[in-house]
Write a protein that holds these residues in place. Sequence first.
Motif, mmCIF file in Angstrom:
data_model
loop_
_atom_site.group_PDB
_atom_site.id
_atom_site.type_symbol
_atom_site.label_atom_id
_atom_site.label_comp_id
_atom_site.label_asym_id
_atom_site.label_seq_id
_atom_site.Cartn_x
_atom_site.Cartn_y
_atom_site.Cartn_z
ATOM 1 N N VAL A 18 -6.246 11.157 11.463
ATOM 2 C CA VAL A 18 -5.546 9.886 11.314
ATOM 3 C C VAL A 18 -6.540 8.779 11.633
ATOM 4 N N VAL A 19 -6.623 7.777 10.734
ATOM 5 C CA VAL A 19 -7.598 6.701 10.901
ATOM 6 C C VAL A 19 -6.946 5.330 10.794
ATOM 7 N N ASP A 20 -7.629 4.339 11.335
ATOM 8 C CA ASP A 20 -7.291 2.930 11.171
ATOM 9 C C ASP A 20 -8.318 2.373 10.193
ATOM 10 N N TYR A 21 -7.865 1.971 9.024
ATOM 11 C CA TYR A 21 -8.773 1.604 7.934
ATOM 12 C C TYR A 21 -8.944 0.108 7.736
ATOM 13 N N LYS A 22 -8.381 -0.718 8.610
ATOM 14 C CA LYS A 22 -8.443 -2.170 8.381
ATOM 15 C C LYS A 22 -9.898 -2.651 8.391
ATOM 16 N N GLY A 23 -10.170 -3.608 7.537
ATOM 17 C CA GLY A 23 -11.498 -4.205 7.513
ATOM 18 C C GLY A 23 -12.469 -3.604 6.532
ATOM 19 N N ILE A 24 -12.112 -2.499 5.881
ATOM 20 C CA ILE A 24 -13.052 -1.947 4.905
ATOM 21 C C ILE A 24 -12.783 -2.562 3.532
ATOM 22 N N THR A 25 -13.802 -2.634 2.739
ATOM 23 C CA THR A 25 -13.670 -3.239 1.413
ATOM 24 C C THR A 25 -13.045 -2.250 0.432
ATOM 25 N N ALA A 26 -12.552 -2.776 -0.665
ATOM 26 C CA ALA A 26 -11.965 -1.928 -1.710
ATOM 27 C C ALA A 26 -13.025 -0.989 -2.271
ATOM 28 N N GLU A 27 -14.245 -1.494 -2.402
ATOM 29 C CA GLU A 27 -15.344 -0.670 -2.920
ATOM 30 C C GLU A 27 -15.637 0.503 -1.984
#
Length: 167
Positions: A29-38
């Motif tokens: 389980v991860v927190d993915y906020k802040g990564i770009t769509a790419e």
Amino acid sequence: MPSKSVLETKQAIVAQLKDKVANSVSGVVVDYKGITAEADTKLRKELREAGVEYTVVKNTLLKRAIEGTEIEGMSEVLEGTTALAVSHEDQIAPARILNKFAKDSDGKFVIKSGYMDGKVMSPAEIAAIADLPSKEGLVQMLLSVLVSGPRGLAIALSEVAKAQKTA
């Protein structure tokens, strides 16, 4: 109270999540906020190629899906943005790929928790597992150890035979 159709949709999602978790050998389980769509697209491609299912999930629905299971302890980290990566075959693949991605993200992508064989794991445990060699690497290491014993014995016997011929 939600409408009947909304409630049925949510119940179906919970059932799918419950099935996905129950039939997997491991998950992260991860927190993915802040990564770009790419970056997200690249991550999803790598996970897909490794046979790992990666899904953005609502915390409340995942909490309901793991309620009453061995991994219910993961509920305490289900806050903020959450994605779940599960593998049905390779126990280490989700941890290895997501840990590498987390290291390269400069804190924008964070591992919250995970599970393997019904045991909840901390981010530190996931990182330790991620650093293990792949199954193929472990097999090569084992074969190397097994072959080195007889090879060393053969060399020693050869030297003994040479020493007796010269004596």
